[in-house]
Design an enzyme around this catalytic site. Structure first.
Site, PDB file in Angstrom:
ATOM      1  N   GLY A 271      34.081  34.095  43.231  1.00 41.44           N
ATOM      2  CA  GLY A 271      32.850  34.296  42.470  1.00 41.44           C
ATOM      3  C   GLY A 271      31.724  33.521  43.115  1.00 41.44           C
ATOM      4  O   GLY A 271      31.970  32.580  43.878  1.00 41.44           O
TER       5      GLY A 271
ATOM      6  N   CYS B 128      39.798  31.289  46.023  1.00 36.67           N
ATOM      7  CA  CYS B 128      38.442  30.760  46.215  1.00 36.67           C
ATOM      8  C   CYS B 128      37.912  30.162  44.908  1.00 36.67           C
ATOM      9  O   CYS B 128      38.436  29.149  44.446  1.00 36.67           O
ATOM     10  CB  CYS B 128      37.537  31.855  46.790  1.00 36.67           C
ATOM     11  SG  CYS B 128      36.007  31.220  47.475  1.00 36.67           S
ATOM     12  N   TYR B 129      36.919  30.788  44.265  1.00 39.06           N
ATOM     13  CA  TYR B 129      36.430  30.267  42.979  1.00 39.06           C
ATOM     14  C   TYR B 129      37.601  30.143  41.999  1.00 39.06           C
ATOM     15  O   TYR B 129      37.670  29.196  41.206  1.00 39.06           O
ATOM     16  CB  TYR B 129      35.373  31.231  42.420  1.00 39.06           C
ATOM     17  CG  TYR B 129      34.742  30.785  41.121  1.00 39.06           C
ATOM     18  CD1 TYR B 129      33.589  30.015  41.114  1.00 39.06           C
ATOM     19  CD2 TYR B 129      35.303  31.147  39.886  1.00 39.06           C
ATOM     20  CE1 TYR B 129      33.010  29.606  39.931  1.00 39.06           C
ATOM     21  CE2 TYR B 129      34.733  30.744  38.689  1.00 39.06           C
ATOM     22  CZ  TYR B 129      33.574  29.983  38.711  1.00 39.06           C
ATOM     23  OH  TYR B 129      33.005  29.576  37.534  1.00 39.06           O
TER      24      TYR B 129
ATOM     25  N   HIS C 283      40.643  33.820  51.655  1.00 44.11           N
ATOM     26  CA  HIS C 283      40.757  35.144  51.034  1.00 44.11           C
ATOM     27  C   HIS C 283      41.908  35.939  51.643  1.00 44.11           C
ATOM     28  O   HIS C 283      41.745  36.559  52.686  1.00 44.11           O
ATOM     29  CB  HIS C 283      39.440  35.910  51.205  1.00 44.11           C
ATOM     30  CG  HIS C 283      38.347  35.368  50.349  1.00 44.11           C
ATOM     31  ND1 HIS C 283      38.125  35.790  49.059  1.00 44.11           N
ATOM     32  CD2 HIS C 283      37.447  34.377  50.585  1.00 44.11           C
ATOM     33  CE1 HIS C 283      37.116  35.110  48.535  1.00 44.11           C
ATOM     34  NE2 HIS C 283      36.685  34.246  49.442  1.00 44.11           N
TER      35      HIS C 283
ATOM     36  N   GLU D 151      42.960  38.702  50.684  1.00 45.17           N
ATOM     37  CA  GLU D 151      42.690  40.146  50.570  1.00 45.17           C
ATOM     38  C   GLU D 151      41.863  40.674  51.732  1.00 45.17           C
ATOM     39  O   GLU D 151      41.736  41.886  51.906  1.00 45.17           O
ATOM     40  CB  GLU D 151      41.998  40.440  49.228  1.00 45.17           C
ATOM     41  CG  GLU D 151      40.546  39.971  49.099  1.00 45.17           C
ATOM     42  CD  GLU D 151      40.405  38.477  48.736  1.00 45.17           C
ATOM     43  OE1 GLU D 151      41.373  37.715  48.923  1.00 45.17           O
ATOM     44  OE2 GLU D 151      39.307  38.076  48.299  1.00 45.17           O
TER      45      GLU D 151
ATOM     46  N   ASP E 275      39.208  65.371  43.493  1.00 42.87           N
ATOM     47  CA  ASP E 275      39.439  64.663  42.227  1.00 42.87           C
ATOM     48  C   ASP E 275      39.712  65.630  41.081  1.00 42.87           C
ATOM     49  O   ASP E 275      40.711  65.504  40.368  1.00 42.87           O
ATOM     50  CB  ASP E 275      38.228  63.789  41.863  1.00 42.87           C
ATOM     51  CG  ASP E 275      37.824  62.871  42.990  1.00 42.87           C
ATOM     52  OD1 ASP E 275      38.683  62.589  43.838  1.00 42.87           O
ATOM     53  OD2 ASP E 275      36.664  62.455  43.038  1.00 42.87           O
TER      54      ASP E 275
ATOM     55  N   LYS F 145      39.789  56.613  45.307  1.00 43.95           N
ATOM     56  CA  LYS F 145      39.840  57.919  45.973  1.00 43.95           C
ATOM     57  C   LYS F 145      41.052  58.068  46.902  1.00 43.95           C
ATOM     58  O   LYS F 145      41.714  59.108  46.908  1.00 43.95           O
ATOM     59  CB  LYS F 145      38.566  58.087  46.799  1.00 43.95           C
ATOM     60  CG  LYS F 145      38.390  59.451  47.389  1.00 43.95           C
ATOM     61  CD  LYS F 145      37.465  60.217  46.527  1.00 43.95           C
ATOM     62  CE  LYS F 145      37.214  61.605  46.983  1.00 43.95           C
ATOM     63  NZ  LYS F 145      36.320  62.266  46.016  1.00 43.95           N
TER      64      LYS F 145
END
Ligand code: XMP
Length: 508
Positions: free
Chosen positions: A53, A80-81, A167, A169, A225, A364
């Site tokens: 954040g 992190c945060y 991070h 990710e 979709d 998606k």
């Protein structure tokens, strides 16, 4: 189904964390940081991840969680945060050191095992922080450090609490996905069972439970979709479903006929093709404000479905191919309204249907994988996205028949050339935009005063962020020559070189 909840503190990578967890075949959802602990407990997640954040945990009004969350006995990974908040709430110290760290940094693992099982002692990670944990809380051991950071990772294994300053990710963290897998599979004890087949089975069950024996209509747009949403619904309730394809006159060249033929070939679901060009384009006369256009089109879609549904004997439900990013971008607790997507924020208040949205928690790329599993043709699964309001939001200013024709022709040339160059699948989208200005040119010794066409081509993973595509010059040259020579009313071609953010993919 075992799931992970990502508690969102407004970090730029919060979405990405949820996606990476899903890539490990574990279902995950984002929740706002102020979700009550009782709600989290009721959702019974197998693990929680606190996101990064932009704030400092030492600010008095910084986003926080109720410390009660630590008594649920649910494993938590703070990133992190999220790490800093965990440290602060558990009695550690967070401070702003002189040296903030941004970008790739070396990481030294000092306590192997746990999150770092299979990770080398020296590796590379991605950091982006101002504050640092300078003292781990009681009960925690420091498990990794980096050159300027005493606490790059910490853990209290007996309580299932883990934190990393970097991070995992972000792809630049070498062993990021392994670290996430260690948290998911070992710490949270989740098996990687969230697969396309399980998504299909769960969706079918949920649709059956929601719809019962009522009638359903599904708006088909021609994109992947709505096609996947329709097929899932058909699997769930069979002939209770009728698909409706509304040609609003804002489609691309020959698109109406193509959509109809693709669906008749690949679907055995009853299909109604509504030709509503005059109705939509008529309503847009004189309208120039982008949100007004979107609202008008959103409303007209619903009214058209209602009219058709009455003809069919009144359907209670409307299926829509709404995706997770549509939900987030149309304004949730943590996200501002950027644009009213016609299938979410653009809906009128008095909708005469209950909505069935089987894809509302999917991205998606996940829908495409489900589409392949359902046996949809490649041309449909990999079709570039096309917005519900169609060409209306690519014509800046008033939508007229003349301007629609200009844009349609230019757009068809761009798509044709992109396909010939073999770039169609690599690009998230590639299309033409028609601005509301004209400029002077010279053609055959005559002065012209005509429209420019903007070439917009982007790469993206999920449309939340996008980069402008570096199209080869020879491709741009062919597009430019053909558009100027073949499309009456155009005397100039320009290239949009803006990424998202700060721009958006569509111009309106
Ligand atoms: P923006 O322009 O917001 O677009 O960066 C992100 C993605 O969403 C598509 N888009 C829409 N899709 N209804 C849709 O179904 C809409 O109203 C809509 N508006 C934008 C856009 O084409 C891009 O892929």
């Amino acid at each position: 189904m075992k799931k992970i909840l990502v508690v969102d503190f407004g970090g730029q990578y919060s979405q990405l964390i949820a996606r990476r967890v899903r890539e490990c075949r574990v279902y995950s959802e984002l929740i706002p940081y102020d979700t009550p602990v009782a709600e989290i407990k009721a959702a019974a997640p197998a693990g929680l991840i606190f996101s990064g954040g932009p704030r400092s945990v030492n600010e008095s009004d910084a986003p926080a969680v109720d410390p009660e969350i630590f008594s649920l006995g649910i494993p938590i990974l703070g990133i992190c945060y999220g790490l800093q908040l965990m440290a602060k709430l558990r009695g550690g110290k967070v401070a702003r050191l002189d040296l903030a760290e941004y970008g790739g940094r070396p990481l030294s693992v000092i306590e192997p095992g746990g999150l770092f099982e299979g990770v080398p002692a020296e590796t590379a990670c991605w950091m982006s922080h101002g504050d640092s944990v300078v003292e781990a809380p009681p009960g925690f051991v420091v498990t990794a450090t980096s050159p300027h950071m005493p606490v790059a990772a910490m853990a209290d294994r007996s309580c299932g609490l883990y934190g990393v300053q970097f991070h995992p990710e972000v792809r630049h963290t070498e062993y990021g996905q392994d670290i996430l897998k260690n948290f998911l599979y070992t710490v949270c004890d989740i098996a990687p069972t969230w697969t396309p087949v399980s998504i299909i089975e769960e969706s079918v069950e949920r649709i059956q439970a929601q719809v019962g024996d009522e009638r359903v209509v599904c708006g088909l747009s021609g994109g992947v979709d709505s096609a996947v949403a329709a097929l899932l619904t058909y699997k769930a309730v069979g002939d209770q479903l009728t698909c409706i394809f509304v040609d609003h006159g804002l489609m691309r060249k020959d698109e109406g006929a193509e959509v109809e033929s693709t669906f008749r070939r690949h679907f055995h679901v009853p299909l109604v093709h509504v030709r509503a060009q005059e109705r939509f384009v008529g309503k847009l006369a004189g309208v120039t404000e982008p949100e007004a256009k979107r609202k008008i089109i959103g409303e007209e879609f619903i009214r058209t479905f209602e009219d058709e549904s009455h003809k069919l004997g009144k359907a209670k439900f409307l299926v829509q191919g709404t995706l997770y990013p549509d939900i987030i971008e149309s304004g949730t607790k943590t996200a501002a309204v950027i644009k009213s997507h016609h299938n979410v924020g653009g809906l009128p208040d008095d909708v005469d249907f209950d909505l069935v949205e089987p894809l509302r928690m999917l991205f998606k790329d996940e829908v495409r994988v489900v589409g392949e599993e359902l046996g949809l043709p490649e041309s449909l699964v990999w079709r570039q996205p096309f917005p519900g309001p169609g060409l209306a939001i690519r014509i800046i200013g008033e939508v007229t028949w003349e301007r629609l024709d200009i844009l349609r022709e230019a757009d068809a040339i761009i798509l044709d050339e992109v396909k010939r160059a073999g770039l169609y699948r690599q690009l998230w989208q590639s299309f033409a935009v028609l601005p509301a200005i004209r400029s002077v040119g010279v053609m055959g010794d005559e002065r012209t005063y005509a429209y420019p066409i903007v070439v917009r081509a982007v790469t993206s993973d999920d449309a939340m962020t996008a980069d402008w595509a570096r199209l080869p010059y020879d491709l741009l040259e062919r597009i430019s020559q053909r558009v100027i020579n073949e499309v009456p009313g155009v005397n100039r071609v320009v290239l949009d070189v803006s990424s998202k953010p700060p721009s958006t993919i569509e111009w309106e």
